[in-house]
Scaffold this active site. Sequence first.
Site, PDB file in Angstrom:
ATOM      1  N   HIS A 199      -5.901   0.596 -10.555  1.00 14.01           N
ATOM      2  CA  HIS A 199      -5.842   1.503  -9.406  1.00 14.01           C
ATOM      3  C   HIS A 199      -4.750   2.554  -9.569  1.00 14.01           C
ATOM      4  O   HIS A 199      -4.976   3.749  -9.367  1.00 14.01           O
ATOM      5  CB  HIS A 199      -5.612   0.696  -8.125  1.00 14.01           C
TER       6      HIS A 199
ATOM      7  N   ASP B 299       0.831  -1.201   0.000  1.00 15.04           N
ATOM      8  CA  ASP B 299       0.000   0.000   0.000  1.00 15.04           C
ATOM      9  C   ASP B 299       0.868   1.254   0.000  1.00 15.04           C
ATOM     10  O   ASP B 299       1.800   1.370   0.783  1.00 15.04           O
ATOM     11  CB  ASP B 299      -0.905  -0.002   1.233  1.00 15.04           C
TER      12      ASP B 299
END
Length: 238
Positions: A231, A157
């Site tokens: 993404h 992340d």
Amino acid sequence: MNSHQNPFAGNTPQDVTERQGENAIFIVYGLNQSPDAVDKVKDVCANFSALIRSMRNRFPDAQFSSTISFSANVWDHIFPGRGKPKELETFKEIRGSKYTAVSTPGDILFHIRARQMGLCYEFASIIDEKLKGAVEAIDETHGFRYMDGKAIIGFVDGTESPAVDENPYHFAVVGEEDPDFAGGSYVFVQKYIHDMNAWNALPVEEQEKVIGRRKFNDVELSDEEKPANAHNAVTNIG
């Protein structure tokens, strides 16, 4: 919720830009209408730095930090006559063709983090006691470091987030553009709900196309491999 971390509370840029903690607690409160509600909040602000120093002195290796933030809706009520940060505003709902980014209530946000969850819990308990009768809890979320910094879906992340050794005033801290509030920051609170059964049912290759990176080594997919709605493609606003 969109809020501004309060420079009057004595936070420093390092509390915002340092590396993520091993554990964290996010608490969103709503300010109630009790006569002494604002006074209790101001008392916490006045003593916030001292509370943090106490935790750091007791546990010097725990990398403890905390920030306090206030929403646009409550700013003038708590700090009348002090002006308002130029870009502080209430988040407006964004409706997409499939999903909606909702606007949620909240007046005060605490972000507490440390290497041990016990410290986060103790500090949250102290704050909760000091604000008893002045606020109502709207949301409390506990976070933890998963594996080697991966999100719960198994991918790293924040790979392209700014490095912590870069100039924090460039990307995270209010500077000369708003001198009355220099040293503060703006924060958006977002929460995502994952259907893990559906996600885990996808082949790894399909998951990688959703994220735009390899799952094993975090290497970005080439432009030929990466879908336009990956993404890391749709979140690249540089």
